[in-house]
Design a protein around this motif. Structure first.
Motif, mmCIF file in Angstrom:
data_model
loop_
_atom_site.group_PDB
_atom_site.id
_atom_site.type_symbol
_atom_site.label_atom_id
_atom_site.label_comp_id
_atom_site.label_asym_id
_atom_site.label_seq_id
_atom_site.Cartn_x
_atom_site.Cartn_y
_atom_site.Cartn_z
ATOM 1 N N GLY A 9 0.819 -1.204 0.000
ATOM 2 C CA GLY A 9 0.000 0.000 0.000
ATOM 3 C C GLY A 9 0.854 1.254 0.000
ATOM 4 O O GLY A 9 0.645 2.173 -0.796
ATOM 5 N N SER A 20 2.975 1.632 -3.315
ATOM 6 C CA SER A 20 2.163 1.939 -4.485
ATOM 7 C C SER A 20 1.586 3.341 -4.407
ATOM 8 O O SER A 20 1.521 4.056 -5.406
ATOM 9 N N THR A 21 1.177 3.751 -3.204
ATOM 10 C CA THR A 21 0.641 5.098 -3.049
ATOM 11 C C THR A 21 1.707 6.134 -3.369
ATOM 12 O O THR A 21 1.473 7.096 -4.105
ATOM 13 N N TYR A 55 2.306 6.272 -7.026
ATOM 14 C CA TYR A 55 1.205 6.942 -7.729
ATOM 15 C C TYR A 55 1.309 8.459 -7.591
ATOM 16 O O TYR A 55 1.262 9.201 -8.565
ATOM 17 N N LEU A 56 1.501 8.894 -6.340
ATOM 18 C CA LEU A 56 1.535 10.331 -6.097
ATOM 19 C C LEU A 56 2.699 10.990 -6.817
ATOM 20 O O LEU A 56 2.542 12.004 -7.484
#
Ligand SMILES: Nc1nc2c(ncn2[C@@H]2O[C@H](COP(=O)(O)OP(=O)(O)O)[C@@H](O)[C@H]2O)c(=O)[nH]1
Lengths: 709, 77
Positions: A691, A694-695, A698-699
């Motif tokens: 989590g 990946s977050t 992404y950001l």
């Protein structure tokens, strides 16, 4: 005489201080018949193996973690106290082999005297007899036997000296239960009262076990909560100070055994400077030290790439040949596809890592065996502690440059749970070898090859920045975790720097074997399952979508007069779009559109969550280039690709950079997740890791896309 | 006024002194088990390259200690 064990295999435990040579003796006795068992709820593995006693009977040998005393400070040392104070424990030994370094006997007997007070059947193995003889140390084993009341043998884990006699002594110990010994340590009045109360309450017979339980009642896992609160009351009523008593006990033990050692050991006058001192003058030097370290690491890193190319190619071509011949010879059916594209693809995905893991572990164990690793810990402890880690984490982080899987396994040498956990969590940020092909395609696409400075081109700078990005992300998230995580375990450096030794090859090979088989069996199961799932997603579609895709692809191919391989490529591309995987790609398109990606990149990303090296292959399939995986051709196709709806080009500089950042930071490796689960014994950590990474990916990808668009 | 004892970081390189006592009880437990006892002869070998840690010899045993650990060990002279 019959022993009282019945049919149960006798349990033999190896106990001793770190660096006493326990593992070497373990390898001598068990060879390849060893496996790594798990203690429930504890994160340190214990090695278990089988061997035969002289009478032909099989026995189980447990290598308990090395510790200096039964008053542990780290979780691996706690295992020893837990096992030895609880006769119900499944590892509780029927006999103990106490391994001590014969060249440092005056520092190695504290723990032995504690075992004697637990009334355990013990044989004292004075290891490193070869080194002792070399430097002229003489030990009178008979005198020690007389004073300690146990069998004593000079042995060598290296040359195998006296190992058969050691086996004979173990056999005798199993058959003769120990007679009650006089306690080595004389209890104070308060300690007597406490142990009597504990013995009565828990119904145990050994006073010293009772004393240890009184000391450790807050964490010993076998006590029920009622028992530990009873003991807490007893301890409180007597005003018992655990820490002070512990030190007093330790000092008294030294006072009692030091004269025994002095009577039984003859040593020559000591030389002022040994080879170890002279080596350390350079190796731990202010400037040379770090310099040598980085040179060594560069060499390790380079060897992992150089030596593994050929075996990795062999493994891959073996599997692709097998795949082709199975496809040719088996009937065309989905079961054949499952076998070839699912199971075999998964297997090769596991086995292809083996050369890198083996080489890395060989080199890391080599550095450990010669005694270099402890110096690294010493030199880099401060730097790493800023980021919530330990000196030993440097090794894991650098190994992560090759592959996070073995790197994470190498973090086991870190004693403190929090420091080890942070190391495990941040190591996957380091750019591993699987990211290289992805970087190569994307950088080639987006970054001009012009020279900037001397030998540097924009492209090589881009490669370098990808590595830097990984290091910064790893250290930065280490820093954040350091602030968030709580631990009750105190963190200490206090580490012994062992003398430098020429490596023992048998130890090396066995270690490599153990790590590799643990990876293949442990992580392998999970990789296999996920790759079968992926295969299914890419091979099946809703309703008759797949058949329709095949038909229309053939129609297009016929109209365009494609040759047969171009036709196959087109069919594959159409089918992928129609499959569940393609469907998923379209479902997630809205989510990834802000990063500049379309549904095709979406499929590649979904597929890459199994293993990021899949990216290039998936993109090739989508742009129907076929199995040749021609980078140049792929780049051409990608350059001309446009969004389905707006018709604008997809691969602008912004999209390429955003993809690069995404692949650098996202957790896209099921092998790593599997190994994190294995090492932390809990799904919580790999899920958090997934989590978080990946977050962040992404950001940052979003930020980069919007900066460059 | 209370006299401040010297601790290990006060030792110069290659200077030796005897350990007297420990200020951190947990560390005392750990170090005595490793063979560093009150009365043990300690030699300062060198500082870590980036500081904050010491390489010492205690009765011939080579140990690495963090600054906080080393400064909790009182020494004579
Ligand atoms: N010369 C010699 N070296 C040994 C002997 N046994 C172990 N060693 C070496 O001592 C070091 C520590 O051994 P190891 O088994 O890893 O110790 P452990 O920490 O107690 O498991 C390694 O470099 C071994 O190769 C021995 O009998 N003779």
């Amino acid at each position: 005489m019959r022993d009282q064990l019945g049919d149960k295999l006798p349990n033999i435990a190896l106990v001793g201080n770190p660096n006493s040579g326990k593992s070497t003796i373990f390898n001598q006795l068990t060879g390849l018949r060893q496996k790594t068992g798990n203690f429930p709820g504890v994160t340190v593995d214990v090695k278990e193996g089988r061997f035969h006693l002289p009478n032909g009977r099989e026995a189980v040998l447990t290598d308990l973690p090395g510790t200096y005393s039964l008053y542990p400070t780290a979780s691996d040392e706690k295992i020893v106290a837990t096992v030895l104070t609880n006769p119900e424990d499944k590892h509780y030994p029927d006999a103990v082999v106490y391994v001590a370094d014969a060249t440092h006997l005056e520092k190695h007997l504290l723990l032995l005297t504690q075992l004697l007070d637990l009334n355990l059947p013990v044989v004292l193995a004075l290891n490193m007899s070869d080194t002792a003889a070399q430097i002229g140390i003489k030990v009178h084993a008979a005198k020690l036997t007389e004073r300690l009341g146990i069998p004593v043998l000079m042995v060598s884990g290296r040359t195998g000296e006296n190992i058969p006699r050691l086996l004979g002594e173990i056999e005798k110990l199993i058959h003769t239960p120990p007679s009650k010994r006089k306690s080595f340590y004389s209890f104070s009045e308060a300690e007597k009262q406490i142990t009597e109360a504990v013995c009565l309450n828990l119904n145990i017979s050994s006073p010293y076990a009772a004393l240890l339980i009184a000391h450790h009642h807050t964490w010993l896992p076998f006590l029920t909560s009622q028992q530990s609160s009873t003991i807490a009351t007893i301890v409180q009523n007597k005003g018992f100070s655990s820490l002070k008593n512990q030190v007093d006990e330790t000092l008294e033990r030294y006072d009692r055994f030091t004269p025994i050692v002095q009577d039984s050991v003859q040593r020559p006058p000591q030389f002022p400077s040994t080879p170890t001192d002279r080596i350390d003058e350079v190796v731990t030097h202010r400037w040379f030290g770090p310099f040598i370290f980085f040179a060594v690491m560069l060499l390790v890193f380079q060897s992992i790439y150089d030596w593994s190319t050929i075996p990795m190619d062999l493994i891959e071509s073996f599997f692709s040949n097998l795949n082709v011949s199975l496809k040719d010879n088996l009937p065309v059916h989905w079961t054949t596809d499952l076998l070839t594209d699912g199971i075999l693809a998964g297997l090769s995905g596991i086995l292809v890592f083996v050369p890198q893991i083996a080489i890395l572990f060989f080199l890391v164990t080599l550095l450990e065996e010669v005694g270099y690793m402890a110096r690294v810990v010493f030199m880099f402890d401060k730097t790493m502690r800023r980021f919530g880690m330990n000196g030993r984490s440097v090794v894991a982080l650098i190994s992560g440059g090759a592959c996070a899987v073995p790197a994470i396994m190498s973090s086991r040498t870190i004693g403190n749970w929090k420091e080890r956990l942070i190391t495990v969590m941040v190591t996957p940020f380091i750019s591993c070898s699987a990211r290289l092909p992805v970087y190569a395609v994307l950088i080639g696409l987006a970054v001009p090859p012009e020279k900037v400075l001397w030998i540097f081109t924009w492209q090589s700078l881009a490669f370098g920045s990808m590595y830097a990005l990984g290091v910064v992300a790893a250290l930065g998230s280490g820093y954040v975790m350091k602030k968030i995580l709580r631990t009750h375990e105190a963190s200490y450096l206090a580490i012994e720097l062992p003398v430098y030794r020429i490596p023992h090859w048998k130890n090396l090979w066995l270690n490599v074997w153990e790590k590799v088989s643990a990876f293949v069996i442990g992580a392998g199961k999970i990789i296999l399952i996920i790759s079968v799932v992926l295969w299914a997603l890419a091979s099946f579609g809703p309703g008759t979508a797949m058949e329709q895709a095949t038909t229309s692809a053939h129609a297009v191919a016929a109209a365009e007069q494609f040759d047969s391989s171009a036709t196959d490529d087109l069919v594959a591309a159409y089918r992928l779009e129609a499959s569940y995987a393609g469907y998923l790609g379209k479902v997630i398109e809205p989510a990834i559109r802000p990063l500049g990606y379309d549904w095709k990149i979406g499929i590649a990303i979904i597929a890459s969550f199994a293993a990021r090296e899949v990216f290039v292959g998936t993109m090739s399939t989508i742009y129907s280039i076929g199995s040749a995986e021609d980078d140049v051709l792929l780049r051409e196709k990608m350059r001309s690709a446009t969004f389905d709806d707006s018709g604008l080009p997809i691969y602008t500089l912004a999209t390429a950079l955003s993809l690069l950042v995404f692949y650098a930071l996202a957790m896209q490796c099921m092998s790593t997740l599997a190994v994190v689960k294995r090492e932390t014994k809990n799904w919580k950590w790999p899920l958090i890791q997934f989590g978080f990474m990946s977050t962040l990916a992404y950001l940052l990808a979003w930020v980069v896309y919007n900066l460059f668009i | 006024m209370q006299r401040r004892y010297r601790t290990i970081p006060d030792l110069k390189v290659h200077e030796s002194a005897r350990a007297l006592a420990f200020e951190d009880p947990i560390l005392a437990g750990k170090l005595t088990a490793m063979g560093l006892l009150p009365g043990t002869l300690i030699e300062m070998v060198r500082r870590a390259p980036f500081g904050n840690a010491y390489y010492i010899k205690a009765d011939g045993v080579r140990l690495a200690l963090r600054n906080e650990e080393a400064s909790s060990i009182l020494i004579d002279a």
